[in-house]
Motif scaffolding. Sequence first.
Motif, PDB file in Angstrom:
ATOM      1  N   LEU A   1       6.426  -1.533   6.952  1.00  0.00           N
ATOM      2  CA  LEU A   1       6.426  -0.393   6.301  1.00  0.00           C
ATOM      3  C   LEU A   1       7.758   0.176   5.942  1.00  0.00           C
TER       4      LEU A   1
ATOM      5  N   THR B   1      -5.104   2.955   2.145  1.00  0.00           N
ATOM      6  CA  THR B   1      -4.579   3.055   0.931  1.00  0.00           C
ATOM      7  C   THR B   1      -4.578   1.407   0.198  1.00  0.00           C
TER       8      THR B   1
ATOM      9  N   GLN C   1      10.371   2.988   5.093  1.00  0.00           N
ATOM     10  CA  GLN C   1      10.702   4.414   5.044  1.00  0.00           C
ATOM     11  C   GLN C   1      12.154   4.837   4.603  1.00  0.00           C
TER      12      GLN C   1
ATOM     13  N   ARG D   1       0.775  -1.194   0.102  1.00  0.00           N
ATOM     14  CA  ARG D   1       0.147  -0.042   0.124  1.00  0.00           C
ATOM     15  C   ARG D   1       0.844   1.194  -0.062  1.00  0.00           C
TER      16      ARG D   1
ATOM     17  N   TYR E   1       5.999   2.998   1.301  1.00  0.00           N
ATOM     18  CA  TYR E   1       5.039   2.056   1.193  1.00  0.00           C
ATOM     19  C   TYR E   1       4.898   1.075   2.337  1.00  0.00           C
ATOM     20  N   GLN E   2       3.733   0.154   2.487  1.00  0.00           N
ATOM     21  CA  GLN E   2       3.613  -0.839   3.575  1.00  0.00           C
ATOM     22  C   GLN E   2       3.281  -2.208   2.739  1.00  0.00           C
TER      23      GLN E   2
ATOM     24  N   ASP F   1       7.312   7.959   5.044  1.00  0.00           N
ATOM     25  CA  ASP F   1       6.898   6.608   4.670  1.00  0.00           C
ATOM     26  C   ASP F   1       6.996   6.325   3.223  1.00  0.00           C
TER      27      ASP F   1
ATOM     28  N   ALA G   1      -1.844   9.238   8.194  1.00  0.00           N
ATOM     29  CA  ALA G   1      -1.582   7.875   8.935  1.00  0.00           C
ATOM     30  C   ALA G   1      -3.044   7.197   8.834  1.00  0.00           C
TER      31      ALA G   1
ATOM     32  N   ARG H   1       2.338   4.630   0.787  1.00  0.00           N
ATOM     33  CA  ARG H   1       1.972   5.558   2.029  1.00  0.00           C
ATOM     34  C   ARG H   1       2.600   6.836   1.954  1.00  0.00           C
TER      35      ARG H   1
END
Length: 281
Positions: free
Chosen positions: A169, A113, A171, A102, A182-183, A180, A109, A104
């Motif tokens: 996540l 998404t 970073q 997802r 993406y996750q 950030d 927060a 980010r």
Amino acid sequence: MSTVAPIDVRELDLDAYRRRIGFAGALAPTRDCLERLILDHATAIPFDNIEVLARRVPRLDVAGLQDKMVRQRRGGYCFEQNTLFRAVLQAVGFDVQPMEARIRSGVAADVVTARTHLATRVVLDGVAHMVDVGCSTVAPLAPLVLARRDTQAAGSGFYRFVDVGDELLLQTLAAGVWTDCYQLMPTAPHAIDGEMGNWFVATHPKSMLAHNLLLGRAIEGGRLRLFNRRLSAFQPQHAAPVERELHARAEFADVLADGFGLDVASADLDAVMAALDKLPA
């Protein structure tokens, strides 16, 4: 992580791909080869969403991917870039699986998404790494160890993974601040999941890439990015990029050709300019 079916690479032309990215070394499932492939790919094949602005849904089959990005010398976005790159790695002999995520970057927060990003999991010497050549100018230029939680250097940038439940996540450090990217999801997506994400990004009315121009490529010591009319050359660890605004069609044609090495058809450039004209002043 669950496993999914491998890509059918029978139509993949490795020699043509090597020429496209300027890779002169031996192809073998080693760390050195992987690192050089990532950097050469990110330098030669830029992120671009021109296909979407031209109102086409990008093809994700090997024949279509290499026709566009290798033979036509175009770029692509994550579903295209990382599918082609995973096919190359698989053909070379690497242990690979897709990873979905997802986005980010630039998102509050509390906003959830969709899973609209694709990366690659590569196992080297029994250690799982994440590889990504398709996230504009935030993608790491080297493999990142998935199990590490400390800072990892990758090309001109620094990255870290943060646990968020059973997800990861990613970073990046930009001008001294962790931001950030993406996750990552804990399970591997099937091909149909990529097709769905690709369709969503290319056609959804609220898709950012369906309305904005975004290009990025690795350059010596940093990155080159074009977001709508703003061209930026920057190093991730520095706060002040070198920027300028593009206005005329001829300026865009020159930057796409000389800055990003793209051979863009006149009709596609017309589509880009039409999309930019619709943006708020």
